[in-house]
Design a protein around this motif. Structure first.
Motif, PDB file in Angstrom:
ATOM      1  N   PHE A 139     -14.159-105.852  25.070  1.00 15.32           N
ATOM      2  CA  PHE A 139     -14.052-107.293  25.309  1.00 15.32           C
ATOM      3  C   PHE A 139     -14.993-107.719  26.433  1.00 15.32           C
ATOM      4  N   LEU A 140     -14.981-106.974  27.526  1.00 17.73           N
ATOM      5  CA  LEU A 140     -15.841-107.307  28.664  1.00 17.73           C
ATOM      6  C   LEU A 140     -17.320-107.124  28.323  1.00 17.73           C
ATOM      7  N   SER A 141     -17.631-106.088  27.553  1.00 16.00           N
ATOM      8  CA  SER A 141     -19.020-105.837  27.168  1.00 16.00           C
ATOM      9  C   SER A 141     -19.559-106.933  26.266  1.00 16.00           C
TER      10      SER A 141
ATOM     11  N   MET B  28     -22.173-100.096  23.557  1.00 15.82           N
ATOM     12  CA  MET B  28     -22.363-100.979  24.705  1.00 15.82           C
ATOM     13  C   MET B  28     -21.229-100.826  25.713  1.00 15.82           C
ATOM     14  N   SER B  29     -19.980-100.693  25.226  1.00 17.12           N
ATOM     15  CA  SER B  29     -18.841-100.562  26.126  1.00 17.12           C
ATOM     16  C   SER B  29     -18.926 -99.284  26.930  1.00 17.12           C
ATOM     17  N   GLU B  30     -19.437 -98.208  26.316  1.00 14.21           N
ATOM     18  CA  GLU B  30     -19.586 -96.938  27.025  1.00 14.21           C
ATOM     19  C   GLU B  30     -20.595 -97.083  28.163  1.00 14.21           C
ATOM     20  N   ASN B  31     -21.655 -97.879  27.945  1.00 10.81           N
ATOM     21  CA  ASN B  31     -22.655 -98.072  28.976  1.00 10.81           C
ATOM     22  C   ASN B  31     -22.115 -98.908  30.130  1.00 10.81           C
ATOM     23  N   LEU B  32     -21.221 -99.859  29.850  1.00 10.64           N
ATOM     24  CA  LEU B  32     -20.656-100.702  30.900  1.00 10.64           C
ATOM     25  C   LEU B  32     -19.869 -99.870  31.894  1.00 10.64           C
ATOM     26  N   PHE B  33     -19.016 -98.995  31.389  1.00  7.70           N
ATOM     27  CA  PHE B  33     -18.203 -98.174  32.282  1.00  7.70           C
ATOM     28  C   PHE B  33     -17.920 -96.857  31.562  1.00  7.70           C
ATOM     29  N   PRO B  34     -18.766 -95.845  31.761  1.00  5.83           N
ATOM     30  CA  PRO B  34     -18.607 -94.569  31.051  1.00  5.83           C
ATOM     31  C   PRO B  34     -17.228 -93.972  31.249  1.00  5.83           C
ATOM     32  N   ASN B  35     -16.729 -93.294  30.214  1.00  7.96           N
ATOM     33  CA  ASN B  35     -15.401 -92.697  30.271  1.00  7.96           C
ATOM     34  C   ASN B  35     -15.260 -91.700  31.418  1.00  7.96           C
ATOM     35  N   LYS B  36     -16.340 -91.009  31.746  1.00 12.56           N
ATOM     36  CA  LYS B  36     -16.244 -90.018  32.827  1.00 12.56           C
ATOM     37  C   LYS B  36     -15.968 -90.688  34.172  1.00 12.56           C
ATOM     38  N   LEU B  37     -16.413 -91.949  34.323  1.00 11.54           N
ATOM     39  CA  LEU B  37     -16.095 -92.686  35.538  1.00 11.54           C
ATOM     40  C   LEU B  37     -14.684 -93.251  35.488  1.00 11.54           C
ATOM     41  N   LEU B  38     -14.301 -93.791  34.329  1.00 13.22           N
ATOM     42  CA  LEU B  38     -12.939 -94.299  34.185  1.00 13.22           C
ATOM     43  C   LEU B  38     -11.915 -93.199  34.434  1.00 13.22           C
ATOM     44  N   ASN B  39     -12.225 -91.997  33.994  1.00 14.11           N
ATOM     45  CA  ASN B  39     -11.291 -90.890  34.177  1.00 14.11           C
ATOM     46  C   ASN B  39     -11.064 -90.568  35.653  1.00 14.11           C
ATOM     47  N   ARG B  40     -12.045 -90.879  36.493  1.00  9.31           N
ATOM     48  CA  ARG B  40     -11.883 -90.650  37.933  1.00  9.31           C
ATOM     49  C   ARG B  40     -10.861 -91.593  38.550  1.00  9.31           C
ATOM     50  N   LEU B  41     -10.518 -92.656  37.840  1.00  9.87           N
ATOM     51  CA  LEU B  41      -9.519 -93.602  38.333  1.00  9.87           C
ATOM     52  C   LEU B  41      -8.113 -93.227  37.881  1.00  9.87           C
ATOM     53  N   GLY B  42      -8.010 -92.123  37.137  1.00 14.73           N
ATOM     54  CA  GLY B  42      -6.746 -91.763  36.497  1.00 14.73           C
ATOM     55  C   GLY B  42      -5.582 -91.576  37.432  1.00 14.73           C
ATOM     56  N   GLY B  43      -5.837 -91.171  38.695  1.00 11.84           N
ATOM     57  CA  GLY B  43      -4.735 -90.930  39.612  1.00 11.84           C
ATOM     58  C   GLY B  43      -4.295 -92.144  40.398  1.00 11.84           C
TER      59      GLY B  43
END
Length: 290
Positions: A147-149, A1-16
């Motif tokens: 937690f958010l999911s 469920m947590s992966e569906n809320l915010f996939p890691n590939k999108l979170l990784n785009r925030l890395g910088g």
């Protein structure tokens, strides 16, 4: 469920990205943000005169050779920020995709803070009970998203402005409020006045759906307040839609003026635009992220 809320590939785009602030309130633990204090990083800050008891390893012997006076090298200190995010869980947040959108904003802010070595905490209310998580370090990214999911539906009976203060931790550097802002402006005024003594850097993301900005209903409809269950019969005409838009703009105008009065920053977060655009473009444009 947590992966569906915010996939890691999108979170990784925030890395910088990192959270920017002019607030002087930083934590005492190591992080990646420059404080005005001097410390032990490798980035040079300034010289000062040597005093008895100073570590002689910090004497700059080249300066001593030129001046005959011992001077100590000072370095910039790196400290953490303490980021707190409050998620509005009142019932009005459940419509038109606002809830998932708001949780994704919280997850994105949490990821950015954790990646920077900051302490991040998130709080909300579920069935009248406070829910709270606090983590530090990028390895806890999944825990914050989980937690958010786990908060599957907003159902708080109490007003957002009434309950927020009870679970904001002390010594917060930046405070984010993720809300639709639909409560009365006098409630917001009371909250803003009290927040002034809690955090010097308060930021509000005003979550809105497309249908809230421009209703698409036609004909005779019954509109029900999701918070109070009060209903009203309305004939949707161009005039009634204009009246709605005017009332909405008046409310938001008062809210923006109140926020400015108390030094609080406020931006719109539009569901149809998407979280990544909000964070990688809009938040950077207003100086919230860098």
């Amino acid at each position: 469920m947590s992966e569906n809320l915010f996939p890691n590939k999108l979170l990784n785009r925030l890395g910088g990205l990192s959270i920017a602030t002019k607030s002087g309130r930083l934590g005492h633990h190591k992080g990646t943000h420059r404080s005005k204090k001097t410390g032990s990083s490798l980035d040079f800050s300034d010289f000062r005169e040597y005093h008895m008891g100073d570590d002689i390893r910090h004497i700059d012997w080249n300066v001593y050779a030129r001046t005959g006076q011992p001077f100590i090298k000072q370095f910039l200190d790196e400290q953490e920020m303490r980021i707190h995010v409050v998620l509005d869980s009142t019932k009005s947040m459940k419509v038109d995709g606002k809830w998932d959108y708001a949780r994704k904003i919280c997850a994105g802010l949490g990821h950015i803070a954790l990646k920077s070595g900051d302490t991040v905490s998130v709080s909300t209310r579920v069935h009248g009970q406070s829910r709270f998580i606090r983590k530090k370090g990028i390895m806890h990214r999944a825990a914050v998203t989980k937690f958010l999911s786990s908060i599957e539906e907003p159902n708080s009976e109490s007003g957002f402005t009434d309950s927020i203060l009870s679970h904001i931790p002390k010594a917060v550097t930046v405070l984010f409020l993720v809300t639709d802002g639909l409560e009365k402006t006098e409630n917001w005024a009371h909250l803003f006045k009290r927040l002034r003594g809690i955090c010097n850097d308060v930021r509000i993301i005003l979550v809105q759906s497309e249908s809230e900005e421009l209703p698409s209903y036609e004909g005779d409809v019954r509109l029900v307040d999701i918070e109070s269950n009060d209903g009203v019969e309305v004939t949707m005409t161009n005039r009634s839609i204009r009246q709605y838009i005017e009332a909405k703009e008046t409310h938001e105008g008062k809210l923006f003026m109140l926020a400015k009065q108390y030094g609080i920053q406020l931006i719109h977060g539009q569901v149809q635009v998407g979280v990544m655009t909000l964070m990688t473009k809009k938040m950077r444009q207003v100086g919230w992220l860098e």
